[in-house]
Design a protein around this motif. Structure first.
Motif, short mmCIF file in Angstrom:
data_model
loop_
_atom_site.label_atom_id
_atom_site.label_comp_id
_atom_site.label_asym_id
_atom_site.label_seq_id
_atom_site.Cartn_x
_atom_site.Cartn_y
_atom_site.Cartn_z
N SER A 256 0.83 -1.21 0.00
CA SER A 256 0.00 0.00 0.00
C SER A 256 0.86 1.26 0.00
O SER A 256 0.44 2.30 -0.50
CB SER A 256 -0.95 0.01 1.19
OG SER A 256 -0.24 -0.03 2.39
N HIS A 257 2.08 1.17 0.54
CA HIS A 257 2.95 2.34 0.51
C HIS A 257 3.34 2.66 -0.94
O HIS A 257 3.30 3.81 -1.37
CB HIS A 257 4.19 2.10 1.38
CG HIS A 257 5.04 3.32 1.50
ND1 HIS A 257 4.70 4.37 2.33
CD2 HIS A 257 6.19 3.68 0.87
CE1 HIS A 257 5.61 5.32 2.20
NE2 HIS A 257 6.52 4.93 1.33
N ALA A 258 3.68 1.61 -1.68
CA ALA A 258 4.06 1.82 -3.10
C ALA A 258 2.85 2.34 -3.89
O ALA A 258 3.01 3.18 -4.78
CB ALA A 258 4.55 0.51 -3.70
N LEU A 259 1.67 1.88 -3.54
CA LEU A 259 0.46 2.38 -4.23
C LEU A 259 0.31 3.88 -3.96
O LEU A 259 0.07 4.67 -4.89
CB LEU A 259 -0.77 1.62 -3.71
CG LEU A 259 -2.11 2.11 -4.27
CD1 LEU A 259 -2.25 1.77 -5.76
CD2 LEU A 259 -3.29 1.49 -3.48
N MET A 260 0.49 4.27 -2.70
CA MET A 260 0.35 5.70 -2.37
C MET A 260 1.45 6.51 -3.05
O MET A 260 1.19 7.62 -3.54
CB MET A 260 0.34 5.89 -0.85
CG MET A 260 -0.95 5.41 -0.22
SD MET A 260 -1.13 5.89 1.51
CE MET A 260 -0.12 4.68 2.32
N GLN A 261 2.65 5.95 -3.10
CA GLN A 261 3.75 6.67 -3.79
C GLN A 261 3.38 6.90 -5.26
O GLN A 261 3.63 7.96 -5.81
CB GLN A 261 5.03 5.83 -3.73
CG GLN A 261 5.87 6.14 -2.53
CD GLN A 261 7.07 5.22 -2.46
OE1 GLN A 261 7.04 4.08 -2.92
NE2 GLN A 261 8.13 5.72 -1.85
N TYR A 262 2.78 5.88 -5.86
CA TYR A 262 2.36 6.02 -7.26
C TYR A 262 1.31 7.12 -7.40
O TYR A 262 1.40 7.97 -8.30
CB TYR A 262 1.83 4.66 -7.78
CG TYR A 262 0.96 4.81 -8.99
CD1 TYR A 262 1.51 5.10 -10.24
CD2 TYR A 262 -0.43 4.73 -8.87
CE1 TYR A 262 0.69 5.30 -11.34
CE2 TYR A 262 -1.25 4.92 -9.97
CZ TYR A 262 -0.69 5.21 -11.21
OH TYR A 262 -1.49 5.41 -12.29
N PHE A 263 0.32 7.14 -6.50
CA PHE A 263 -0.72 8.18 -6.57
C PHE A 263 -0.10 9.57 -6.39
O PHE A 263 -0.48 10.52 -7.08
CB PHE A 263 -1.79 7.96 -5.50
CG PHE A 263 -2.75 6.82 -5.76
CD1 PHE A 263 -3.20 6.54 -7.04
CD2 PHE A 263 -3.22 6.03 -4.71
CE1 PHE A 263 -4.10 5.50 -7.28
CE2 PHE A 263 -4.11 4.99 -4.93
CZ PHE A 263 -4.56 4.72 -6.22
N VAL A 264 0.84 9.70 -5.44
CA VAL A 264 1.49 11.00 -5.21
C VAL A 264 2.20 11.45 -6.49
O VAL A 264 2.04 12.59 -6.94
CB VAL A 264 2.51 10.91 -4.04
CG1 VAL A 264 3.41 12.14 -4.00
CG2 VAL A 264 1.80 10.73 -2.70
N ALA A 265 2.96 10.53 -7.10
CA ALA A 265 3.72 10.90 -8.31
C ALA A 265 2.77 11.35 -9.41
O ALA A 265 3.01 12.37 -10.07
CB ALA A 265 4.56 9.71 -8.76
N ARG A 266 1.68 10.59 -9.59
CA ARG A 266 0.73 10.95 -10.66
C ARG A 266 0.06 12.29 -10.37
O ARG A 266 -0.11 13.11 -11.28
CB ARG A 266 -0.33 9.84 -10.78
CG ARG A 266 -0.82 9.69 -12.20
CD ARG A 266 -1.74 8.52 -12.32
NE ARG A 266 -3.11 8.97 -12.46
CZ ARG A 266 -4.16 8.18 -12.31
NH1 ARG A 266 -4.00 6.91 -12.00
NH2 ARG A 266 -5.38 8.65 -12.48
N ALA A 267 -0.27 12.53 -9.10
CA ALA A 267 -0.92 13.79 -8.73
C ALA A 267 0.03 14.96 -8.98
O ALA A 267 -0.33 15.95 -9.63
CB ALA A 267 -1.33 13.75 -7.25
N VAL A 268 1.26 14.82 -8.51
CA VAL A 268 2.23 15.93 -8.61
C VAL A 268 2.58 16.20 -10.08
O VAL A 268 2.61 17.36 -10.51
CB VAL A 268 3.48 15.63 -7.74
CG1 VAL A 268 4.58 16.65 -7.99
CG2 VAL A 268 3.09 15.60 -6.26
N GLU A 269 2.81 15.12 -10.83
CA GLU A 269 3.09 15.31 -12.28
C GLU A 269 1.95 16.04 -12.97
O GLU A 269 2.16 16.82 -13.90
CB GLU A 269 3.27 13.96 -12.97
CG GLU A 269 4.67 13.42 -12.87
CD GLU A 269 4.71 11.92 -13.20
OE1 GLU A 269 3.85 11.44 -13.98
OE2 GLU A 269 5.58 11.24 -12.64
N GLY A 270 0.74 15.80 -12.51
CA GLY A 270 -0.44 16.42 -13.14
C GLY A 270 -0.77 17.77 -12.54
O GLY A 270 -1.87 18.30 -12.78
N GLY A 271 0.12 18.31 -11.71
CA GLY A 271 -0.04 19.69 -11.24
C GLY A 271 -0.74 19.86 -9.90
O GLY A 271 -0.96 20.99 -9.46
N VAL A 272 -1.11 18.77 -9.24
CA VAL A 272 -1.76 18.91 -7.92
C VAL A 272 -0.67 19.19 -6.88
O VAL A 272 0.38 18.54 -6.88
CB VAL A 272 -2.52 17.61 -7.54
CG1 VAL A 272 -3.14 17.74 -6.16
CG2 VAL A 272 -3.57 17.27 -8.58
#
Ligand SMILES: Cc1cc2nc3c(=O)[nH]c(=O)nc-3n(C[C@H](O)[C@H](O)[C@H](O)COP(=O)(O)OP(=O)(O)OC[C@H]3O[C@@H](n4cnc5c(N)ncnc54)[C@H](O)[C@@H]3O)c2cc1C
Length: 376
Positions: A148-164
């Motif tokens: 679940s940590h890796a899943l959250m890391q993935y969500f963070v990366a996608r969010a930040v790359e998309g400008g959030v």
């Protein structure tokens, strides 16, 4: 931070999944997180199981979003290299009465759209798991475990790359409706600062009822008052983990506050028992070692090879439950509060299990609510 289209409160797996889903849509979007980094509360204190969607009432959000989330998670894991293992799970009946309850679960799961469910006789169960004891079992091949940590890391990366933008150490302390928007006050280490936002998404987990209250909702009247149900885990001595290959669960009790003390593994193959289910008044993650006997007695019914000394207190998580003691089970609350005079306030309250599994499907659902509000 002067003006936002979307403000998400909470960087647990739910807030982050939503942040990833709304990224790149051209909205000015922020995540406020009180802690120093993401996933410091319930999203790192759970069984890490990708549930299939068996237990939940037909057409409930829990059933629909769990089944959809299960499929979405496996796809994400495969595509982005997030650690997972599709171990499969057995729900084991230890009495004839429990076998009848397995039939009910099979029916419920099939109605929910869970694929591959199959009843196993004692002999068939023993072929799969020779060291497990019981009279019959329900086999769920689509249940697994996830990092679940890796899943959250993935969500963070996608969010930040998309400008959030994610603001850590920043707590939402006030929410006030002003005209068609919301004035959110946030407090970081230096100061308290207000800003305007068109949409507020409340993903504050154990505190989501209080955040709803900040926005002016009568949480008792709305049925949003949360109960805390603590779930402790005991680790099982290494060596014993080789004796079982799948996740092993008991038949849940009626009016379940949890799916029962079960056997789960982490991705390194370490075995643990848990979680228990105990209503508590406050958030305290200490494990009471006196509960060891209870865990041992529950699990030994289907794991006869366990010895008392195999168990060691490990960790605990706390469920945010809408269901009080002896009350009927409750569904997730995920809604735009337009009918309470608060359009654009999207509350997610009572996101207990299967919240981790459902996270990508919840994000999809919330994206539609946000789009509906912003394009009105
Ligand atoms: C014992 C246990 C076992 C479980 N097992 C499973 C399982 O096997 N499979 C499964 O699918 N689900 C499981 N779950 C459920 C799953 O863990 C949760 O549904 C999920 O983690 C909830 O995530 P969340 O983002 O809503 O909450 P959280 O992870 O708690 O995140 C909420 C965040 O909001 C922040 N916050 C709160 N208030 C504010 C504020 N005012 N301002 C800013 N930030 C704020 C908090 O700091 C926190 O980081 C389990 C839960 C428990 C407790």
């Amino acid at each position: 931070m002067n003006r936002a289209d979307v403000t998400i409160i909470g960087a647990g797996v739910i807030g982050l999944a939503i942040a990833a889903q709304i990224a790149g849509k051209g909205w000015e979007a922020y995540v406020l997180e009180e802690k120093a980094t993401f996933g410091q509360e319930t999203s790192s204190r759970h069984s890490g199981v990708i549930h299939a969607g068996i237990y939940y009432p037909q057409n409930s959000l829990k059933a629909r979003l769990c089944v959809a989330g299960n499929r979405a998670l496996y796809k994400l894991c495969q595509k982005y290299g997030i650690g997972y293992r599709k171990l499969g799970k057995l729900i084991v009946a230890t009495t004839d009465k429990e076998t009848g309850e397995l039939e009910t679960l099979l029916d419920k799961g099939q109605r929910n759209g869970v694929e591959g469910l199959r009843m196993l006789s004692r002999r068939e169960m023993k072929e799969l798991e020779p060291n497990v004891e019981g009279v019959a079992a329900l086999f769920s091949p689509s249940t697994g475990i996830i990092d679940s940590h890796a899943l959250m890391q993935y969500f963070v990366a996608r969010a930040v790359e998309g400008g959030v933008q994610i603001a850590y150490k920043t707590k939402a302390v006030a929410i006030e409706k002003l005209g068609a928007e919301y004035r959110v006050s946030a407090r970081d280490e230096q100061e308290e600062f207000p800003f305007m936002t068109r949409v507020v998404v409340n993903c504050a987990g154990l505190y989501s009822d209080r955040v709803a209250e900040l926005a002016g909702i009568d949480i008792v009247k709305a049925g949003y008052k949360l109960h805390y149900v603590k779930g402790e885990y005991f680790s099982v001595a290494s060596g014993k983990n080789k004796l079982v290959k799948r996740l092993i669960y008991p038949v849940p009790l009626p009016k379940v506050t949890s799916v029962g003390i079960h056997v789960t593994f982490d991705l390194e193959g370490r075995m643990r028992l848990g979680p228990g289910a105990e209503y508590v008044d406050s958030i305290n993650y200490a494990v009471n070692s006196q509960h060891k006997q209870l865990f041992y007695d529950s699990a030994r019914k289907f794991l006869p090879f366990l010895e008392y000394d195999d168990l060691e207190p490990e960790m605990a998580g706390i469920r945010s439950k809408l269901q009080g003691p002896n009350e009927d089970t409750r569904d997730f609350v995920i809604r735009d509060e337009a009918d309470k005079g608060l359009p654009g306030l999207i509350n997610l309250v009572g996101i207990d299990s299967p919240g981790l599994t459902a996270a990508p499907a919840i994000a999809d659902y919330v994206l539609k609510l946000i789009q509906a509000h912003l394009t009105e």
